[in-house]
Write a protein that holds these residues in place. Structure first.
Motif, short mmCIF file in Angstrom:
data_model
loop_
_atom_site.label_atom_id
_atom_site.label_comp_id
_atom_site.label_asym_id
_atom_site.label_seq_id
_atom_site.Cartn_x
_atom_site.Cartn_y
_atom_site.Cartn_z
N THR A 184 0.82 -1.21 0.00
CA THR A 184 0.00 0.00 0.00
C THR A 184 0.85 1.26 0.00
OG1 THR A 184 -1.76 -1.16 1.19
CG2 THR A 184 -1.81 1.24 1.22
N VAL A 185 1.78 1.33 0.95
CA VAL A 185 2.57 2.56 1.12
C VAL A 185 3.76 2.60 0.17
CG1 VAL A 185 3.82 3.97 2.79
CG2 VAL A 185 1.84 2.65 3.53
N GLY A 186 4.46 1.47 0.05
CA GLY A 186 5.69 1.47 -0.74
C GLY A 186 5.47 1.44 -2.24
N PHE A 187 4.37 0.84 -2.69
CA PHE A 187 4.12 0.73 -4.13
C PHE A 187 2.91 1.54 -4.57
CE2 PHE A 187 6.65 -3.00 -3.17
CZ PHE A 187 7.54 -3.05 -4.23
N GLY A 188 1.77 1.35 -3.88
CA GLY A 188 0.55 2.03 -4.30
C GLY A 188 0.64 3.53 -4.19
N LEU A 189 0.90 4.04 -2.97
CA LEU A 189 0.97 5.49 -2.78
C LEU A 189 2.19 6.10 -3.45
CD1 LEU A 189 -0.15 5.81 0.95
CD2 LEU A 189 -1.51 6.14 -1.12
N ALA A 190 3.27 5.32 -3.58
CA ALA A 190 4.48 5.85 -4.22
C ALA A 190 4.28 6.12 -5.70
CB ALA A 190 5.65 4.88 -4.01
N ARG A 191 3.33 5.43 -6.33
CA ARG A 191 3.06 5.61 -7.76
C ARG A 191 1.87 6.51 -8.02
NH1 ARG A 191 3.86 -0.57 -10.12
NH2 ARG A 191 6.03 -0.83 -9.43
N ALA A 192 1.28 7.05 -6.96
CA ALA A 192 0.14 7.94 -7.15
C ALA A 192 0.58 9.25 -7.77
CB ALA A 192 -0.55 8.19 -5.81
N GLU A 193 -0.33 9.89 -8.48
CA GLU A 193 0.01 11.14 -9.16
C GLU A 193 0.13 12.30 -8.18
OE1 GLU A 193 -2.92 11.82 -12.12
OE2 GLU A 193 -2.39 10.04 -13.32
N ASN A 194 -0.78 12.38 -7.23
CA ASN A 194 -0.78 13.50 -6.28
C ASN A 194 0.14 13.16 -5.10
OD1 ASN A 194 -1.31 15.78 -4.84
ND2 ASN A 194 -3.47 15.29 -4.42
N GLN A 195 1.35 13.71 -5.11
CA GLN A 195 2.30 13.48 -4.03
C GLN A 195 2.76 14.82 -3.45
OE1 GLN A 195 5.45 10.70 -4.75
NE2 GLN A 195 4.17 9.31 -5.95
N LYS A 196 1.79 15.62 -3.08
CA LYS A 196 2.06 16.94 -2.52
C LYS A 196 1.40 17.04 -1.15
CE LYS A 196 1.62 21.88 -3.51
NZ LYS A 196 1.09 22.90 -4.45
N LEU A 197 2.15 17.51 -0.18
CA LEU A 197 1.62 17.66 1.17
C LEU A 197 0.58 18.77 1.19
CD1 LEU A 197 1.86 16.73 4.14
CD2 LEU A 197 3.56 18.54 4.46
N ASP A 198 -0.65 18.39 1.62
CA ASP A 198 -1.75 19.36 1.63
C ASP A 198 -2.62 19.06 2.85
OD1 ASP A 198 -3.73 21.17 1.17
OD2 ASP A 198 -4.25 20.46 -0.85
N PHE A 199 -2.51 19.92 3.87
CA PHE A 199 -3.28 19.70 5.10
C PHE A 199 -4.77 19.96 4.90
CE2 PHE A 199 1.02 20.55 6.65
CZ PHE A 199 1.18 19.51 7.57
N SER A 200 -5.11 20.82 3.98
CA SER A 200 -6.52 21.15 3.77
C SER A 200 -7.31 19.96 3.24
CB SER A 200 -6.65 22.35 2.82
OG SER A 200 -6.07 22.04 1.56
N THR A 201 -6.70 19.20 2.34
CA THR A 201 -7.36 18.01 1.78
C THR A 201 -6.98 16.73 2.51
OG1 THR A 201 -5.58 17.73 0.15
CG2 THR A 201 -7.49 19.08 -0.49
N GLY A 202 -6.03 16.81 3.45
CA GLY A 202 -5.62 15.62 4.19
C GLY A 202 -4.70 14.71 3.40
#
Length: 335
Positions: free
Chosen positions: A232-250
């Motif tokens: 989940t974290v190492g492959f799935g989220l690492a390949r996601a397009e949106n990889q920007k820290l955003d507290f408003s959207t969580g």
């Protein structure tokens, strides 16, 4: 339980289809009424009938049976209220497993664990699950004082409670609630088997096969936890397009957060395996020491004393030499 198809249509309010789609929310609201009733003095007496077991009798202590009083129960009409409340609880638990384990196809489609991240919008059941988990483990801190826990056991209990709170709060705050739910259900299932095995062992010490099954599932549970976390974290989220820290959207899908999440999970699983291996080695040593035959010790003779377990010849020889060397016998021999 069966996998069912979700309908995208919004049915009319209070219709048959509306009740089927929202039955978990409706039942949860009904259950909350009884729980809220416990908070007010006026309604507490009525609500407690639904939540706690009724018709208890305290038997005084007797000299023959026990030194303390015993609380026993008999049945009555109020049991229907208790059965009704816990039926509601069972429906809620069933709905959580149905919606988040079966309908969302975590097994057949694990991409649901990271797809459409951040999962910042939760249903009532999901939010209630996490709130109840956080509340339960937070209540464990004052319970250490209320239960008069021994000082030497407090550090171990604090580590145990802290690990639960750290990971549950982390999954809740970082919007990893899907992954957290799957890992918690997996972990609680293994823990449930362990406690069931303990109950059988306490009833009869011969029932130890449950611990063997628990040991196998414990190792598999740790392995599956690592696989799902890395996937989940190492492959799935690492390949996601949106990889920007955003507290408003969580959105916390950044490299630093992913490394911290994976590191915390891996360290915790390694710590649990280390404790598990030490426990199994200690249990194996105790079992081997219990079944090992006792080593026979050779009798030792100390000065001025004869051993009680000395041989008969040794004792007789010592007595004979003492009698022969006595002054009276020496006189008779000289005469």
């Amino acid at each position: 339980m069966a996998i069912r198809k979700k309908s995208t249509k919004s049915p009319p309010v209070l219709s048959h289809e509306f009740v089927l789609q929202n039955h978990a929310d409706i039942v949860s609201c009904v259950a909350m009424v009884f729980l809220l009733g416990l908070m007010f003095e006026i309604t507490a007496k009525a609500s407690i009938i639904f939540v706690t077991l009724q018709y208890n009798v305290t038997l005084p202590a007797t000299e023959e049976q026990a030194t303390e009083s015993v609380s026993l129960y008999y049945y009555g009409i109020k049991d229907l209220a208790t059965v009704f409340f816990y039926m509601l609880v069972a429906i809620i638990i069933h709905a959580v497993i149905q919606e988040y384990m079966l309908d969302e196809n975590y097994i057949s489609d694990p991409t649901i664990l990271w797809r459409a991240y951040p999962h910042n919008l939760m249903t009532f059941q999901m939010k209630f699950f996490y709130i109840s988990q956080l509340a339960y483990w937070l209540h464990a801190f004052p319970e250490l004082y209320f239960q008069k826990t021994k000082k030497e056991d407090i550090p171990r209990q604090l580590v145990y409670i802290g690990l639960y709170l750290f990971h549950i709060a982390g999954a809740y705050l970082l919007n990893l609630n899907h992954l957290g739910l799957v890992l918690l259900v997996l972990h609680y299932f293994v823990e449930f088997l362990f406690h069931i095995s303990r109950l059988f062992y306490f009833s009869n010490e011969k029932y130890q096969k449950g611990f063997s099954l628990w040991a196998v599932l414990f190792v598999l549970g740790r392995l599956l936890t690592l696989i799902l976390s890395v996937l989940t974290v190492g492959f799935g989220l690492a390949r996601a397009e949106n990889q920007k820290l955003d507290f408003s959207t969580g959105n916390f899908n950044v490299l630093a957060v992913r490394i911290a999440v994976l590191a915390s999970i891996c360290v915790t699983q390694a710590f649990m395996m280390w404790k598990f291996i030490n426990f199994q080695l200690r249990r194996w040593r105790e079992h081997s020491a219990f079944q090992a035959p006792a080593v026979k010790k050779k009798p030792t003779v100390t000065k001025g004393r004869s051993s009680k377990k000395g041989t008969e010849n040794g004792v007789n020889g010592t007595l004979t030499s003492n009698v022969a060397d006595s002054p009276r016998n020496k006189k008779e021999k000289s005469s």
